[in-house]
Design a protein around this motif. Sequence first.
Motif, PDB file in Angstrom:
ATOM      1  N   SER A  44       0.854  -1.188   0.000  1.00 21.62           N
ATOM      2  CA  SER A  44       0.000   0.000   0.000  1.00 21.62           C
ATOM      3  C   SER A  44       0.891   1.239   0.000  1.00 21.62           C
ATOM      4  O   SER A  44       2.052   1.158   0.402  1.00 21.62           O
ATOM      5  CB  SER A  44      -0.868   0.012   1.256  1.00 21.62           C
ATOM      6  OG  SER A  44      -0.049   0.267   2.375  1.00 21.62           O
ATOM      7  N   PRO A  45       0.346   2.371  -0.449  1.00 24.44           N
ATOM      8  CA  PRO A  45       1.147   3.601  -0.451  1.00 24.44           C
ATOM      9  C   PRO A  45       1.740   3.915   0.922  1.00 24.44           C
ATOM     10  O   PRO A  45       2.917   4.267   1.027  1.00 24.44           O
ATOM     11  CB  PRO A  45       0.152   4.674  -0.883  1.00 24.44           C
ATOM     12  CG  PRO A  45      -0.845   3.947  -1.714  1.00 24.44           C
ATOM     13  CD  PRO A  45      -0.962   2.579  -1.093  1.00 24.44           C
ATOM     14  N   THR A  46       0.953   3.754   1.954  1.00 25.83           N
ATOM     15  CA  THR A  46       1.454   4.074   3.287  1.00 25.83           C
ATOM     16  C   THR A  46       2.649   3.206   3.647  1.00 25.83           C
ATOM     17  O   THR A  46       3.639   3.673   4.194  1.00 25.83           O
ATOM     18  CB  THR A  46       0.340   3.878   4.339  1.00 25.83           C
ATOM     19  OG1 THR A  46      -0.860   4.437   3.817  1.00 25.83           O
ATOM     20  CG2 THR A  46       0.692   4.532   5.650  1.00 25.83           C
ATOM     21  N   GLU A  47       2.553   1.914   3.263  1.00 27.40           N
ATOM     22  CA  GLU A  47       3.640   0.990   3.564  1.00 27.40           C
ATOM     23  C   GLU A  47       4.910   1.385   2.809  1.00 27.40           C
ATOM     24  O   GLU A  47       6.017   1.368   3.357  1.00 27.40           O
ATOM     25  CB  GLU A  47       3.212  -0.428   3.156  1.00 27.40           C
ATOM     26  CG  GLU A  47       4.052  -1.501   3.793  1.00 27.40           C
ATOM     27  CD  GLU A  47       3.611  -2.889   3.329  1.00 27.40           C
ATOM     28  OE1 GLU A  47       4.213  -3.847   3.809  1.00 27.40           O
ATOM     29  OE2 GLU A  47       2.688  -3.000   2.484  1.00 27.40           O
ATOM     30  N   VAL A  48       4.731   1.785   1.543  1.00 25.21           N
ATOM     31  CA  VAL A  48       5.889   2.184   0.734  1.00 25.21           C
ATOM     32  C   VAL A  48       6.528   3.449   1.321  1.00 25.21           C
ATOM     33  O   VAL A  48       7.750   3.537   1.450  1.00 25.21           O
ATOM     34  CB  VAL A  48       5.477   2.406  -0.744  1.00 25.21           C
ATOM     35  CG1 VAL A  48       6.596   3.073  -1.525  1.00 25.21           C
ATOM     36  CG2 VAL A  48       5.120   1.074  -1.384  1.00 25.21           C
ATOM     37  N   VAL A  49       5.695   4.408   1.687  1.00 23.64           N
ATOM     38  CA  VAL A  49       6.236   5.652   2.250  1.00 23.64           C
ATOM     39  C   VAL A  49       6.968   5.358   3.550  1.00 23.64           C
ATOM     40  O   VAL A  49       8.051   5.896   3.810  1.00 23.64           O
ATOM     41  CB  VAL A  49       5.122   6.697   2.458  1.00 23.64           C
ATOM     42  CG1 VAL A  49       5.662   7.897   3.215  1.00 23.64           C
ATOM     43  CG2 VAL A  49       4.554   7.135   1.128  1.00 23.64           C
ATOM     44  N   THR A  50       6.388   4.491   4.363  1.00 23.29           N
ATOM     45  CA  THR A  50       7.050   4.123   5.613  1.00 23.29           C
ATOM     46  C   THR A  50       8.427   3.543   5.348  1.00 23.29           C
ATOM     47  O   THR A  50       9.406   3.883   6.006  1.00 23.29           O
ATOM     48  CB  THR A  50       6.186   3.112   6.386  1.00 23.29           C
ATOM     49  OG1 THR A  50       4.903   3.692   6.592  1.00 23.29           O
ATOM     50  CG2 THR A  50       6.796   2.771   7.730  1.00 23.29           C
ATOM     51  N   ALA A  51       8.512   2.680   4.310  1.00 22.48           N
ATOM     52  CA  ALA A  51       9.805   2.086   3.965  1.00 22.48           C
ATOM     53  C   ALA A  51      10.784   3.146   3.466  1.00 22.48           C
ATOM     54  O   ALA A  51      11.983   3.099   3.750  1.00 22.48           O
ATOM     55  CB  ALA A  51       9.613   1.006   2.895  1.00 22.48           C
ATOM     56  N   MET A  52      10.270   4.133   2.734  1.00 25.31           N
ATOM     57  CA  MET A  52      11.143   5.174   2.203  1.00 25.31           C
ATOM     58  C   MET A  52      11.675   6.081   3.291  1.00 25.31           C
ATOM     59  O   MET A  52      12.837   6.480   3.298  1.00 25.31           O
ATOM     60  CB  MET A  52      10.375   6.057   1.200  1.00 25.31           C
ATOM     61  CG  MET A  52      10.117   5.392  -0.113  1.00 25.31           C
ATOM     62  SD  MET A  52       8.849   6.294  -1.015  1.00 25.31           S
ATOM     63  CE  MET A  52       9.650   7.833  -1.259  1.00 25.31           C
ATOM     64  N   VAL A  53      10.772   6.455   4.191  1.00 22.37           N
ATOM     65  CA  VAL A  53      11.139   7.418   5.228  1.00 22.37           C
ATOM     66  C   VAL A  53      11.888   6.718   6.356  1.00 22.37           C
ATOM     67  O   VAL A  53      12.695   7.320   7.050  1.00 22.37           O
ATOM     68  CB  VAL A  53       9.878   8.138   5.739  1.00 22.37           C
ATOM     69  CG1 VAL A  53      10.199   9.108   6.852  1.00 22.37           C
ATOM     70  CG2 VAL A  53       9.198   8.866   4.593  1.00 22.37           C
TER      71      VAL A  53
END
Lengths: 513, 359
Positions: free
Chosen positions: A246-255
């Motif tokens: 999910s987008p939130t999961e991807v952003v969490t991984a990025m940040v």
Amino acid sequence: MNEQRDPDADNSRADSVTDTPVLVARGIEKRFGATIALSNGCLEVLPGEVHAIVGENGAGKSTLMNILSGSLAPDAGELWIGGTRALFSSVNDAVAAGIGIVHQELAICPDISVAENMFLGRVPTAVGGIKFRTMDAEAQRYLTMFSATCSPRDRAGDLTIGEQQVIEIARAVSSDCRVVIFDEPTSSLSETESAALFALIADLKSRGIACIYISHRLSEVFDHCDRVTVMRDGGWVRTIRTRDTSPTEVVTAMVGQEIAGLYPDKASQVGEVALEVTGLSSAAGVTDVSFAVRTGEILGLSGLVGSGRSELARAVVSVDKRTEGSMRVFGEAFAPTTFHEAVRAGVCYMTEDRKRDGLFLERSILDNSVAAILDRLGGAGFVSEKRARAAAEEFVGPLNIKLADLAQSISDLSGGNQQKVMIAKWLLAQPRVLILDEPTRGIDVGAKYEIHRLLRALADSGLAIVVISSELPEIVGLSDRVLVMREGEAAGLLVGAEVDESSIVALASGAAA
Amino acid sequence: MTNSTPAGSPPRHTTSVKSHLQRLLRMNEAVVFLVVVAVFIALSLLSPHFLTEQNMRTLAIGLAAEGIIVVGMTLALASGGFDLSVGSVMGLAAIITASFYTGGVDIWIAALLGLLVGAVVGSINGWLISRVKINPFITTLGMMTVARGLIYVITDGSSIPVSSAPEAFRALGTGAVFGIPIIVIVFAVIAIAGDLLMRRSAFARKVLYIGSNAKAAALSGIRVPVVQFNVYLIVGVLAAIAGILSLARFGTATPSMGAGAEMRVISAAIIGGASITGGAGTVLGSVLGLLLLSLISNALVLLNVSVNWQSAISGAILIVAVAIDTVSKRRPRRRIAPPHPSSTPPTASSEPAQSPLVR
């Protein structure tokens, strides 16, 4: 989720692809002086796959791509193309191995023909000159392949941006091309042109050509890519199928840490009318538009490219000439004749094109941040360096601007930090109404997230904010109300729960009428 | 984490002294200053006539008029433009003053009218460039020719002597206070004021911003046309002052006065660090550049080299200066990380952590 340290062992694959990887990069390292740009660049791309790479600025995406496309040599690590070890010493080596790159910035020579642009630097020649017929025939093959209607002999400058991108792609794609890298291709494209690009990518995919797709727009990643590789701090974090995440999961991984929702909460309460615009028309094509923005709220301005979003804002602050209409700011008549007067009245406008007409790229961060308040930094027409510094420092902390020294050049900063300096510049001008045109264009997800939270905090503190954005998720996520423009006119106003992507698209395209 | 200080480097306070020194050396003025000093020393050793009071005075007086103009030219270059009409305006102001005087007008009123002509020409330049938006090259090239043409229309090619003018006026060009020529004092006052204003005034800051990126300046609320207009007005007035002082110095207005001054002044400013593309330049640098060019001319005379060499050598210096500047700026782009974790400015702790690499 599959989260192995070695992407080679990753078994998750897009359904359409079953072959062995066409490109494998393992443990790629690259240093620039004392700075480690890439410490563990890993990537595995399958034939016919659209593979997204996401990460903040500084995560090492561009460095990795430059290594894959042969323009940088790695300090360590292995690169395998179609099962053979590859060592590129130039871009030509990479092209010969079947790897092409489509750069973010279109590099078109406007005054020469489409065909000559495509073969720039490798024009077929014979004794006596250029073999125009061979070149044109070859160019026509590419144009047909991407169903572009222009002729190889057209002047390149007369093409649409979408067609110009075909030239770029034709340059990148050699006859035995296996992997095409797209570096943020949509950042300067309209919605229709983006759609054409994705059709083109789908076409490449159907021929078994793999595409590496770099973007800051997560919606594109999820709509068009099979897998996504997340990078952070110069290293590989994870590779995952887009439909499994999910987008939130991807952003969490990025940040690298949990984030609380992609967008901040909406306004809890709004105050009095800060800016009221009635029947505004402008020479640049805005026709009879009325709207109001209140303190404490974020008003979104949406619409297709060319619908008059920016033009509306520019007419309000007198960057463009108004032909009709009246305006009020906190109840008082507001009729600036120059942008300078609009700023003095507290209505500030932040331009969409940071590099071209927002920043003074050769000047320092300090100079850039005080550009709008030079007259307030000391008496009798003088500028006090001390007061300038104090003023700028007031916003470095709260805006979380990452810098070593205010005296350092603005061009040393990342796009996100440059954007924050632009915002700081306008906050220093003590605006009562702040209009921001594309406040997060071309900046990474982490910085975007911060700017969204910052804008909401500013609204909560009583500022009236107008945000213009071509990214629908941003408009929907950020705005309390949305004014949708179509062909220079106000197509409709969406409030609260009505604000969603489909309603905006319906209004913007005229389907709602 | 990042460490921009390589292992084994000296402790931080030494680095900062070194970096101060480096910063000082990176300033264009410092390099030009060192070259000027070197030429100065070389000349004092090579010629017994160089370091004499007489020669120093000749040098200073010869420099004064163009020194006044270079102050304005620095401003014009900083704004991203330049003014080719300064030499002609200098000549025109002198001719106007002289012909009003010979026509029976009081010399001081005539001089005021000469200044007014400078202001008018400057305003026309400023208006054409800032409002009609004709580029500075075309505008001031045209004005250069027009003003020089007017000189010949007024004088019919002959000089106008003002040797009968009151002593007080002639003293502007020939007199001295405490041994220092008045014309040099006027130049020094204008140059020092110009340098301070260039560094500190809001107006000059706006000029520099416009020279860096005129669009961004306009979209920062800077009134670009107003600032540009004032720049050319100032240049025009300064050129007229130079013309009137030269008239007082020579006692006669010649039709060729100021011819070629624009190129010498622009070369001097660029040698001193001003940029032809705008956004850079200091009065100190420009004056040092002019001093360098004057020292070279002086040297040719003292060393009995044919004066015919003068323009060839001046041109070569210009090219070498710009080449050095261009090459020294062609360093690999720095990627600046905070020099040391402890020197990172305090940031709001509630925000998500970001990569330490500031791209």
